[in-house]
Design an enzyme around this catalytic site. Structure first.
Site, PDB file in Angstrom:
ATOM      1  CG  ASP A 296     -10.231   5.730  27.185  1.00 57.93           C
ATOM      2  OD1 ASP A 296     -10.071   4.115  27.300  1.00 57.93           O
ATOM      3  OD2 ASP A 296     -10.889   5.797  26.624  1.00 57.93           O
TER       4      ASP A 296
ATOM      5  CE1 TYR B 119     -19.061  12.603  37.720  1.00 55.99           C
ATOM      6  CE2 TYR B 119     -17.590  11.027  36.186  1.00 55.99           C
ATOM      7  CZ  TYR B 119     -17.231  11.335  37.506  1.00 55.99           C
ATOM      8  OH  TYR B 119     -16.418  11.663  38.040  1.00 55.99           O
TER       9      TYR B 119
ATOM     10  NE  ARG C 240     -18.186   4.120  30.513  1.00 60.09           N
ATOM     11  CZ  ARG C 240     -18.268   3.211  30.251  1.00 60.09           C
ATOM     12  NH1 ARG C 240     -19.220   2.690  29.873  1.00 60.09           N
ATOM     13  NH2 ARG C 240     -17.579   2.760  30.591  1.00 60.09           N
TER      14      ARG C 240
ATOM     15  CB  CYS D  63      -6.099  -4.051  33.427  1.00 63.26           C
ATOM     16  SG  CYS D  63      -7.013  -5.491  34.134  1.00 63.26           S
TER      17      CYS D  63
ATOM     18  CE  LYS E   7     -14.239   5.268  27.595  1.00 63.51           C
ATOM     19  NZ  LYS E   7     -13.496   4.685  27.583  1.00 63.51           N
TER      20      LYS E   7
ATOM     21  NE  ARG F  68     -13.446   8.469  35.246  1.00 60.49           N
ATOM     22  CZ  ARG F  68     -12.828   7.339  34.230  1.00 60.49           C
ATOM     23  NH1 ARG F  68     -12.094   8.037  33.551  1.00 60.49           N
ATOM     24  NH2 ARG F  68     -14.128   6.239  34.081  1.00 60.49           N
TER      25      ARG F  68
ATOM     26  CG  HIS G 252     -11.626   0.503  25.348  1.00 60.16           C
ATOM     27  ND1 HIS G 252     -11.997   0.410  26.334  1.00 60.16           N
ATOM     28  CD2 HIS G 252     -11.543   1.971  26.197  1.00 60.16           C
ATOM     29  CE1 HIS G 252     -12.299   0.546  27.448  1.00 60.16           C
ATOM     30  NE2 HIS G 252     -11.744   1.992  27.064  1.00 60.16           N
TER      31      HIS G 252
ATOM     32  CB  SER H 111     -12.399  -0.724  33.547  1.00 60.98           C
ATOM     33  OG  SER H 111     -12.844  -1.984  34.207  1.00 60.98           O
TER      34      SER H 111
HETATM   35  O1  SAT Z   1     -16.774   8.099  31.435  1.00 64.21           O
HETATM   36  S1  SAT Z   1     -16.153   7.603  30.588  1.00 64.21           S
HETATM   37  O2  SAT Z   1     -16.748   6.758  29.259  1.00 64.21           O
HETATM   38  O3  SAT Z   1     -15.287   8.731  29.670  1.00 64.21           O
HETATM   39  C1  SAT Z   1     -14.790   6.915  31.329  1.00 64.21           C
HETATM   40  C2  SAT Z   1     -14.770   5.672  31.433  1.00 64.21           C
HETATM   41  O4  SAT Z   1     -15.576   5.013  31.725  1.00 64.21           O
HETATM   42  O5  SAT Z   1     -13.426   4.452  31.236  1.00 64.21           O
HETATM   43 MN    MN Z   2     -11.437   4.021  28.374  1.00 65.43          MN
END
Ligand code: SAT
Ligand code: MN
Length: 599
Positions: free
Chosen positions: A289, A213, A72, A266, A222, A382, A242, A264
């Site tokens: 998520d 991506y 992201r 954790c 998101k 991923r 989240h 993130s």
């Molecule tokens: O790329 S995503 O937003 O789907 C995953 C993330 O960054 O937590």
């Molecule tokens: Mn997430």
């Protein structure tokens, strides 16, 4: 292809986008297996995808992105509310008309030489009162196939749109038109300065340009399920968070539902699929998520997972850390930016074993040998795997009514000061805990002393689609609305250290902490009062079978008032940036906590 819908709004929108982007053809997607297989076959043929070994990894594919398009892009992500003050200090803002003009310029002719796919999808079980219907228009077949796994893609959504005359429009282009005869690249995208991930919260509208991506391109995740949904939820009186959702069931079959938010890195996905070490207690997964939550008729808060799959970080996923995630991606999975081994299986760093054959093709699509020491998988590589393929997914994870949430958990990574677990005295203190959730920047920086914490309120910093101060107020408002039916709130820290050694074993043993929370909810155990909240009485949090020296346990349970006061100072400095939008109740909580710590 003639349009499979009669909804005029949708037809008009599609016509408008087609006119602007000038694709070679238009395809309405139906979410079928035939469609998935056809698109994958096309991408294998073009060289964009690698079909993995059918025996080792059935029905699975690997992709390598452009090296510039791997995550992201928060600095290219915008909340274009009409008024700048409505976006608040945690978001980038551009005037919506100005941003649209810029983006229309980019979108003009951007699908030339490409196919425009129209994806009808539902976030949440189709037809659930908590779910939302949406359409993503994209020129990426990779996005279509990922959306098949991550969301519910089905023509039924078109029927619902016709009935309700409502959908959330999500426009996406990789931003790489093809000239006549021009050969496509493996992963088309636009340079960073042309990337825009734009949200128009007042119009429930998403425009994304230039990236293929993850969260930049799979717009249900998101963009819709957090940024647009949080703004909708703030207006409409529900919550888009989240958070993972899990069910914890005791030996008598009583179920507890826990929603947990962590910054993130954790271990959110690990916790969602945790293997309980408490005899007779088991964890099942509802989501890893995102949670959408609404008060039900009985006044409790009901949660659904709006997603249908996991877009999980591959590196670090192993038999030891998360066997259930590994099982979920044993078939029917799309891998992005991992190593493809010589026998066409996948591998990544910290998978628990060395790369079979010693190497393969790395995430940059180059020949690669593990012995050379370079990472083979990108750290943000991923797997896109169906939730239904996770062995511990709840049998009723798609129940449109959702599950009643008993417990909220917040946490962060702190090597000291923050004890293993404490419970909020009440929901309002719980909101303070969520708002001040924080992690230490890095272990190295800590040695410098005096380095302030990195705050990530509710683990939502990059995902709040409006002013974060208003969002915090919304949490207080929800607490008032839910009253004594509000979930109990806990704060955990699995990461206290003594030198290099972690004091708490973590992973499956975190179930012991969850059990204590459930015992609290049931009124089975009392707690001791400390200045920061309620904590376990010795013996109530079972340590049977663990080898934790008494002095370590003492550290895990310690509240050092003076050290904690420094945390409060950091929190104060952080919260100050919300100015007069900071809820009065937040200041109240700060004052009360300070007073208790100084008493
Ligand atoms: O790329 S995503 O937003 O789907 C995953 C993330 O960054 O937590
Ligand atoms: Mn997430």
């Amino acid at each position: 292809m003639s349009a499979p819908t009669t909804n005029q709004k949708l037809l008009d929108w599609v016509a408008e986008i087609a006119e602007m982007t000038t694709p070679d053809q238009i395809v309405w997607c139906d979410g079928s297996k035939e469609e998935y297989d056809r698109l994958m076959a096309e991408m294998v043929e073009s060289g964009a995808a690698i079909k993995l070994n059918e025996e080792k990894r059935p029905n699975s594919y690997a992709f390598n992105s452009d090296p510039s398009d791997v995550a992201r892009v928060e600095n290219r992500t915008y909340i274009a509310s009409v008024k700048e003050e409505d976006a608040g200090p945690t978001n980038n803002w551009i005037d919506p008309e100005e941003l649209k003009e810029t983006m229309r310029g980019l979108y003009k002719g951007c699908m030339k030489g490409r196919t425009m796919y129209i994806i009808p999808f539902s976030m949440g079980p189709v037809g659930s009162t908590i779910a939302k219907n949406a359409i993503e228009i994209t020129d990426s077949a990779y996005v279509v196939t990922n959306m098949h796994i991550m969301t519910r893609v089905t023509p039924e959504v078109l029927r619902l749109i016709e009935k309700e005359d409502f959908f959330i429009p999500c426009l996406h282009s990789v931003g790489a038109p093809l000239e006549e005869g021009q050969k496509d690249v493996r992963w088309p995208c636009a340079p960073i300065e042309k990337k825009y991930i734009a949200h128009f919260p007042e119009e429930n509208l998403i425009w994304s340009f230039g990236s293929g991506y993850g969260g930049n391109a799979l717009l249900g995740k998101k963009c819709l399920a957090l940024r647009i949904a949080s703004a909708m939820a703030g207006r409409e009186g529900w919550m888009a968070e989240h958070m993972l959702i899990l069910r914890f069931t005791n030996p008598e079959g009583k179920q507890f539902h826990i929603a947990a938010a962590f910054p993130s890195a954790c271990g959110k996905t690990n916790l969602a699929m945790l293997q309980s070490t408490v005899p007779g207690w088991k964890v099942e997964t509802i989501g890893d998520d995102i949670a959408w939550m609404k008060p039900g008729e009985d006044g409790r808060l009901y949660a659904i997972n709006p997603e249908a799959g996991f877009f999980g970080v591959a590196p670090g996923t192993s038999e030891a850390s998360n066997p259930m995630a590994l099982a979920a991606c044993s078939k029917d999975t799309i891998f992005t930016n991992v190593v493809v081994t010589e026998d066409n299986d996948v591998w990544w760093e910290d998978m628990g074993y060395d790369c079979p054959g010693g190497g393969g093709t790395d995430w940059k699509n180059n020949p690669w040998k593990q012995a050379d020491g370079e990472k083979g998988a990108h750290p943000n590589s991923r797997f896109t795997a169906a939730a239904a393929n996770c062995p511990v997914v709840c049998p009723d994870w798609e129940d449109p009514a959702g599950v009643p949430i008993d417990i909220f958990v917040f946490g962060g990574k702190r090597t000291s000061v923050m004890p293993l677990v404490h419970e909020a005295f009440d929901f309002e203190q719980g909101v303070y805990m969520g708002a001040t959730a924080s992690s230490e920047p890095t272990a190295a920086a800590l040695d410098l002393g005096n380095v302030s914490l990195r705050f990530d309120p509710f683990a939502m910093t990059p995902f709040i689609g409006y002013h974060a101060g208003d969002y915090m107020q919304h949490w207080f408002d929800m607490g008032e609305k839910l009253g004594d039916k509000a979930p109990r709130v806990f704060y955990v820290n699995w990461f206290q250290k003594d030198g290099k050694k972690f004091l708490w074993p973590g992973f499956g043993d975190n179930s012991r902490v969850l059990k204590w929370m459930c015992d609290r909810v049931e009124g089975k155990v009392e707690a001791r009062e400390t200045p920061i909240g309620l904590m376990p009485i010795d013996g109530d949090l079972t340590l049977d079978g663990l080898d934790i020296p008494a002095e370590d346990w003492e550290k895990l349970m310690k509240v050092d008032n003076e050290a904690f006061l420094n945390t409060v100072e950091d929190a104060k400095a952080y919260l100050a940036k919300f100015g007069d939008k900071l809820p009065a109740k937040m200041n109240e909580q700060l004052k009360k906590l300070e007073a208790r710590l100084k008493a």
